[in-house]
Structures are given as structure tokens and as C-alpha cells.
Scaffold this motif. Structure first.
Motif, mmCIF file in Angstrom:
data_model
loop_
_atom_site.group_PDB
_atom_site.id
_atom_site.type_symbol
_atom_site.label_atom_id
_atom_site.label_comp_id
_atom_site.label_asym_id
_atom_site.label_seq_id
_atom_site.Cartn_x
_atom_site.Cartn_y
_atom_site.Cartn_z
ATOM 1 N N PRO A 268 0.808 -1.234 0.000
ATOM 2 C CA PRO A 268 0.000 0.000 0.000
ATOM 3 C C PRO A 268 0.834 1.273 0.000
ATOM 4 C CG PRO A 268 -0.823 -1.559 1.638
ATOM 5 C CD PRO A 268 0.502 -2.075 1.182
ATOM 6 N N GLY A 269 2.045 1.217 0.533
ATOM 7 C CA GLY A 269 2.854 2.423 0.639
ATOM 8 C C GLY A 269 3.313 2.994 -0.684
ATOM 9 N N PHE A 270 3.371 2.174 -1.718
ATOM 10 C CA PHE A 270 3.874 2.662 -2.998
ATOM 11 C C PHE A 270 2.888 3.602 -3.683
ATOM 12 C CE2 PHE A 270 6.179 -1.431 -2.487
ATOM 13 C CZ PHE A 270 7.449 -0.892 -2.359
ATOM 14 N N SER A 271 1.604 3.291 -3.605
ATOM 15 C CA SER A 271 0.620 4.162 -4.255
ATOM 16 C C SER A 271 0.494 5.494 -3.517
ATOM 17 C CB SER A 271 -0.742 3.469 -4.329
ATOM 18 O OG SER A 271 -1.200 3.128 -3.036
ATOM 19 N N ALA A 272 0.780 5.487 -2.203
ATOM 20 C CA ALA A 272 0.658 6.711 -1.400
ATOM 21 C C ALA A 272 1.930 7.568 -1.444
ATOM 22 C CB ALA A 272 0.332 6.341 0.051
ATOM 23 N N LEU A 273 3.007 7.040 -2.008
ATOM 24 C CA LEU A 273 4.292 7.739 -1.994
ATOM 25 C C LEU A 273 4.209 9.064 -2.749
ATOM 26 C CD1 LEU A 273 7.354 7.508 -1.264
ATOM 27 C CD2 LEU A 273 7.679 6.564 -3.565
ATOM 28 N N ASP A 274 4.632 10.137 -2.086
ATOM 29 C CA ASP A 274 4.656 11.454 -2.719
ATOM 30 C C ASP A 274 5.702 12.306 -2.005
ATOM 31 O OD1 ASP A 274 4.256 13.790 -4.058
ATOM 32 O OD2 ASP A 274 2.247 14.186 -3.282
ATOM 33 N N LYS A 275 6.951 12.206 -2.448
ATOM 34 C CA LYS A 275 8.046 12.906 -1.785
ATOM 35 C C LYS A 275 8.876 13.747 -2.756
ATOM 36 C CE LYS A 275 8.255 9.525 1.954
ATOM 37 N NZ LYS A 275 7.434 10.372 2.847
ATOM 38 N N PHE A 276 8.297 14.109 -3.883
ATOM 39 C CA PHE A 276 9.035 14.933 -4.826
ATOM 40 C C PHE A 276 9.380 16.301 -4.238
ATOM 41 C CE2 PHE A 276 7.510 11.987 -8.175
ATOM 42 C CZ PHE A 276 8.722 11.775 -8.833
ATOM 43 N N ASP A 277 8.531 16.804 -3.345
ATOM 44 C CA ASP A 277 8.823 18.101 -2.724
ATOM 45 C C ASP A 277 9.952 17.999 -1.700
ATOM 46 O OD1 ASP A 277 6.873 19.349 -4.204
ATOM 47 O OD2 ASP A 277 5.324 19.174 -2.669
ATOM 48 N N ALA A 278 10.266 16.776 -1.267
ATOM 49 C CA ALA A 278 11.291 16.598 -0.239
ATOM 50 C C ALA A 278 12.688 16.452 -0.814
ATOM 51 C CB ALA A 278 10.964 15.378 0.618
ATOM 52 N N VAL A 279 12.796 16.002 -2.075
ATOM 53 C CA VAL A 279 14.120 15.654 -2.601
ATOM 54 C C VAL A 279 14.947 16.868 -3.016
ATOM 55 C CG1 VAL A 279 13.386 13.361 -3.336
ATOM 56 C CG2 VAL A 279 13.240 15.282 -4.949
ATOM 57 N N GLY A 280 14.349 18.052 -3.022
ATOM 58 C CA GLY A 280 15.095 19.251 -3.402
ATOM 59 C C GLY A 280 16.302 19.499 -2.528
ATOM 60 N N VAL A 281 16.260 19.028 -1.287
ATOM 61 C CA VAL A 281 17.376 19.227 -0.357
ATOM 62 C C VAL A 281 18.636 18.495 -0.836
ATOM 63 C CG1 VAL A 281 16.847 17.243 1.125
ATOM 64 C CG2 VAL A 281 17.960 19.249 2.106
ATOM 65 N N LEU A 282 18.473 17.500 -1.710
ATOM 66 C CA LEU A 282 19.629 16.771 -2.236
ATOM 67 C C LEU A 282 20.508 17.665 -3.116
ATOM 68 C CD1 LEU A 282 17.919 14.437 -1.128
ATOM 69 C CD2 LEU A 282 18.599 13.084 -3.098
ATOM 70 N N ALA A 283 19.993 18.835 -3.496
ATOM 71 C CA ALA A 283 20.795 19.772 -4.282
ATOM 72 C C ALA A 283 21.993 20.291 -3.491
ATOM 73 C CB ALA A 283 19.926 20.943 -4.733
#
Length: 345
Positions: A268-283
Motif C-alpha cells: 500500500p505504501g507505494f501508491s501513497a508515496l509522494d516525496k518529490f517536494d522533499a528531494v530538493g534538499v539533495l541539491a
């Protein structure tokens, strides 16, 4: 008959029916052809070991961890590898072999996978995997710079850590590699399909995965009945090229040894995954995104989107490679890891 019974019955009929039909159209012949690829020489998958240690996650789940200490360290960086769904640390065979003896490297089995302990009910989530990664870092790499490498669900694990603890990036974490992964927008049936190839994309059973988990032993038995079909599906869906049969058998073994109960708990966790706003810190750190252009599970579009959300990230598209690019194009992946380590220094 109950709804649950009808669903399980439909699955049984579907698997057995497909196995029988597959035999008629040459699935057994395909399996034999796959097994003959590459001749008798095969990498010693699963042979690279270090003294194991147990890291206890914040909810008490024991995590199996192995640390390769370098004989002549060429870097102060520790590289931490996080594997994907229904795999285990041994999937990093070629990367482990490549770095062994010269770079400190940490490998661990995700909760409920490989040699790690089973997750408490309700804690088989991507966010919990992010907390598990922090537990591993705190236990075996508490000081010094760290490069994180994640494949598939392992990349999602890194995204979860970035969301939970963005302050780590640019501080303890000095580099990231995201391989064949995404931060959201995933069709979960794509991930499930190689493990139960006859019905993974069926809408009715897609909705009943958690229900089927209650009869997981029966489902595991059904999966074994369709082993020829599963091997062919693994070859088609995990790889882009005609890789040696030993590669296909290795991945198929990891998939088949993952209990369906575990498959269902994470599903179930895969369909709910939404972390595109979080990955910006990897810059804040050197980041490379790697994906095969023939990845049928987390398609190249996911990697392109990830790259667009991480300023300065480098996208490497492995032409014609599939989801298991870490095996299929190991030399290319290893070269990118070497480059990332140089940038992280």
C-alpha cells in the motif's frame, strides 16, 4: 463462498491456468534458453560477507548489517547501500566487489527482508524505512562523511530520510546516488507483477492484496507452482538485455524467497508515496540519478522527474537497460559511483 474465498480461488485458477497455458506456448523452453545464457560461468552471488552486526530500529526491529572495512582506505567517506523491494543486500554484489578493500561500505537488509527481523504490523512503510536508515547511520557511521546509494525502494528510503531529516544533507550526507527509483506517482502493480506474474495487474486482486496476505502461505505455494512463468517474467521485467541466466536466477530467487505476507505489507505504501517536494534538499550535495531506458518497473520518466527536482543533479540513462541496472550495467554504475565519491570528497 465468501468474497475472500472467491478472490483466493480466482488467484489459484489464474496462476495454475497461466502456468499450464504458458507451457503450451513455450514458457518451459524460454526458461531453458534463459538458463543457458552465459554458459557455466556465474558470479558467486551471495558470497561476499563481513562480520554481521545487528542494529535495532526505533520500533525494536532487528536489522542485519554488514560493514566492509577497507584494507587501505582511499577515502574518508562511508558508502551506505539501501536495496529495493523484495531483494536483499546481496543485490549489490558487483558494487560491493568493486569497492571492497578501498572504501568503507555498509550494507543492510531492509526490515522484513533477507536476514533482518520482521516488521511489526503497520510499520512496513517508506517513512519507517527512512527512520531505519538513520538508525543504521547512527550505529555504524556516527561520524564522518557519508554517501547514500539507493536502488528502487532503497531510493525511496533516501527520499524519506530527506523529508524527515533534511538537515543531514550537506552535513553528514555528502553525496547521493538514486538508482531505478522514484519519489512518487508509481503504479504499484508494476512492482508486484514480477513476483506474481499471472495476476499482478488485475484490478480485482490489486484491491485484495491485503486480504490475500491473510492466506499468505497458500499464495506462496501458488507462486511456486508457476516458477517457470516467474523466471521468464523476471527476465522480461527486471532486465532490458539478454543477461546471463545466472543473473535472472539470482533475482528470481530473491523475489521468490520474499514471503507474500511481506510483499503485501509494503504494497500500500507505494501508491501513497509522494516525496518529490522533499528531494530538493539533495541539491546541497553531489547527486547522480541512474536508470535504464527500458526499466519497466520505475520507468525512465521517474528518473527524469527526480533530476528536474534536484538542482545540479546528474542524470545517467543506461540505454536499453532494465530495472536491475546495478547487475545488468554494473561497470557503468560502478564508474558513476567512483565519480560520485570523487565529487563528494
Amino acid at each position: 463462498m465468501s468474497v475472500r474465498g472467491r478472490v483466493i480461488g480466482a488467484v489459484t485458477v489464474g496462476v495454475v491456468g497461466l502456468a499450464a497455458a504458458g507451457a503450451g506456448v513455450g514458457v518451459t523452453r524460454q526458461r531453458r534458453r534463459i538458463q543457458r545464457r552465459g554458459g557455466d560461468e556465474a558470479p558467486a552471488f551471495g558470497s561476499l560477507r563481513s562480520e554481521p552486526t545487528t542494529v535495532v530500529a526505533d520500533d525494536g526491529t532487528p536489522l542485519h548489517v554488514e560493514v566492509d572495512e577497507p584494507e587501505s582506505p582511499q577515502s574518508e567517506v562511508t558508502v551506505v547501500f539501501s536495496h529495493g523491494y523484495a531483494l536483499e543486500m546481496d543485490c549489490w554484489h558487483f558494487q560491493r566487489e568493486h569497492l571492497r578493500g578501498r572504501t568503507r561500505a555498509v550494507f543492510y537488509d531492509q526490515r522484513s527482508h533477507g536476514r533482518s527481523g520482521r516488521s511489526p504490523m503497520g510499520n512496513a512503510t517508506i517513512d519507517q524505512l527512512g527512520r531505519d536508515l538513520l538508525s543504521v547511520l547512527d550505529a555504524v557511521a556516527p561520524t564522518g562523511p557519508v554517501v547514500l546509494v539507493g536502488h528502487s525502494m532503497g531510493g525511496m528510503t533516501i527520499a524519506a530520510l530527506a523529508e524527515l531529516h533534511p538537515e543531514l544533507f550537506g552535513d553528514r550526507v555528502v553525496g547521493v546516488a538514486l538508482i531505478s527509483t522514484t519519489a512518487g506517482g508509481l503504479d504499484p502493480s508494476r512492482i508486484l507483477f514480477p513476483m506474481v506474474p499471472s495476476w499482478g495487474s488485475s484490478g480485482a486482486v490489486h484491491r485484495g492484496v491485503s486480504m490475500l496476505a491473510r492466506s499468505h502461505r497458500a499464495v506462496d505455494g501458488i507462486r511456486r507452482l508457476g516458477k517457470d512463468v516467474a523466471l521468464v517474467a523476471t527476465a522480461e521485467l527486471a532486465f532490458g538485455d539478454d543477461v546471463p541466466g545466472s543473473y535472472v536466477a539470482f533475482v528470481d530467487r530473491m523475489l521468490s524467497e520474499t514471503p507474500f505476507e511481506v510483499v503485501a505489507e509494503f504494497f500500500p505504501g507505494f501508491s501513497a508515496l509522494d516525496k518529490f517536494d522533499a528531494v530538493g534538499v539533495l541539491a546541497k550535495v553531489p547527486t547522480v540519478v541512474i536508470c535504464g531506458t527500458d526499466d519497466k518497473l520505475t520507468s525512465i520518466g521517474h528518473s527524469r522527474k527526480l533530476t528536474s527536482r534536484i538542482a545540479g543533479a546528474r542524470l545517467v540513462e543506461a540505454e536499453g537497460a532494465g530495472h536491475m541496472v546495478i547487475l545488468e550495467r554494473s561497470d557503468d554504475v560502478n564508474a558513476e559511483l567512483d565519480r560520485l565519491l570523487e565529487e563528494a570528497e
